[in-house]
Design a protein around this motif. Structure first.
Motif, PDB file in Angstrom:
ATOM      1  N   GLU A  81       0.829  -1.208   0.000  1.00 17.92           N
ATOM      2  CA  GLU A  81       0.000   0.000   0.000  1.00 17.92           C
ATOM      3  C   GLU A  81       0.863   1.257   0.000  1.00 17.92           C
ATOM      4  OE1 GLU A  81      -2.531   2.186   3.347  1.00 17.92           O
ATOM      5  OE2 GLU A  81      -3.437   0.281   2.732  1.00 17.92           O
ATOM      6  N   THR A  84       2.131   1.884  -3.499  1.00 17.53           N
ATOM      7  CA  THR A  84       1.183   2.076  -4.589  1.00 17.53           C
ATOM      8  C   THR A  84       0.292   3.295  -4.405  1.00 17.53           C
ATOM      9  OG1 THR A  84      -0.371   0.544  -3.545  1.00 17.53           O
ATOM     10  CG2 THR A  84       1.099  -0.371  -5.202  1.00 17.53           C
ATOM     11  N   ILE A  85       0.233   3.826  -3.213  1.00 21.59           N
ATOM     12  CA  ILE A  85      -0.587   5.004  -2.954  1.00 21.59           C
ATOM     13  C   ILE A  85       0.322   6.216  -2.856  1.00 21.59           C
ATOM     14  CG2 ILE A  85      -2.115   6.138  -1.302  1.00 21.59           C
ATOM     15  CD1 ILE A  85      -3.155   3.377  -0.551  1.00 21.59           C
ATOM     16  N   ARG A  87       1.009   9.862  -1.750  1.00 25.42           N
ATOM     17  CA  ARG A  87       0.544  10.840  -0.777  1.00 25.42           C
ATOM     18  C   ARG A  87       1.268  12.163  -1.055  1.00 25.42           C
ATOM     19  NH1 ARG A  87      -1.978   7.182   2.399  1.00 25.42           N
ATOM     20  NH2 ARG A  87      -0.921   5.274   2.935  1.00 25.42           N
TER      21      ARG A  87
END
Length: 125
Positions: A81, A84-85, A87
């Motif tokens: 996560e 792949t995310i 921010r």
């Protein structure tokens, strides 16, 4: 013990002498549904760390193996996560949305790249 267990089981789901044990009893789950485990993972840890892991597993009411597998899965999912995310700050979000909604005019380098793409990819089909 066998007699008590058979009281919970539906009549056609009795405990078999050959080791068959049904996963469901009338309305209650006797064993959790788990995927078949076919891979093995080994690790060496210090005795002190093993004590910590055993204590944590005990607190959660799990076996050491189940605790370690669950902890590894959680860590793996968190790692995936995190990679792949994306921010970004509020300021960067605003700048990105501004660029999407009001893109700048293409410069000379972008025009050359588009022409090259057209020549090499689109026209070669």
């Amino acid at each position: 013990m066998l007699a008590r267990m058979q009281n919970y089981l539906e009549p056609d789901l009795a405990l078999d002498l050959y080791g068959y044990f049904p996963y469901k009893a009338s309305g209650m789950t006797i064993m959790p549904n788990q995927q078949t485990r076919t891979a093995r993972l080994e690790a060496r840890i210090s005795p002190d760390m093993l004590d910590v892991v055993k204590r944590a597993a005990e607190i959660q009411g799990r076996s050491v193996s189940d605790f370690v597998v669950a902890a590894a899965q959680e860590a793996a999912q968190r790692t995936i996560e995190n990679t792949t995310i994306m921010r970004i700050s509020v300021e960067d979000q605003r700048a990105m949305m501004e660029a999407i909604l009001n893109p700048p005019e293409p410069n000379e380098a972008l025009r050359k790249a588009a022409d090259a793409h057209k020549r090499l990819v689109v026209e070669s089909r």
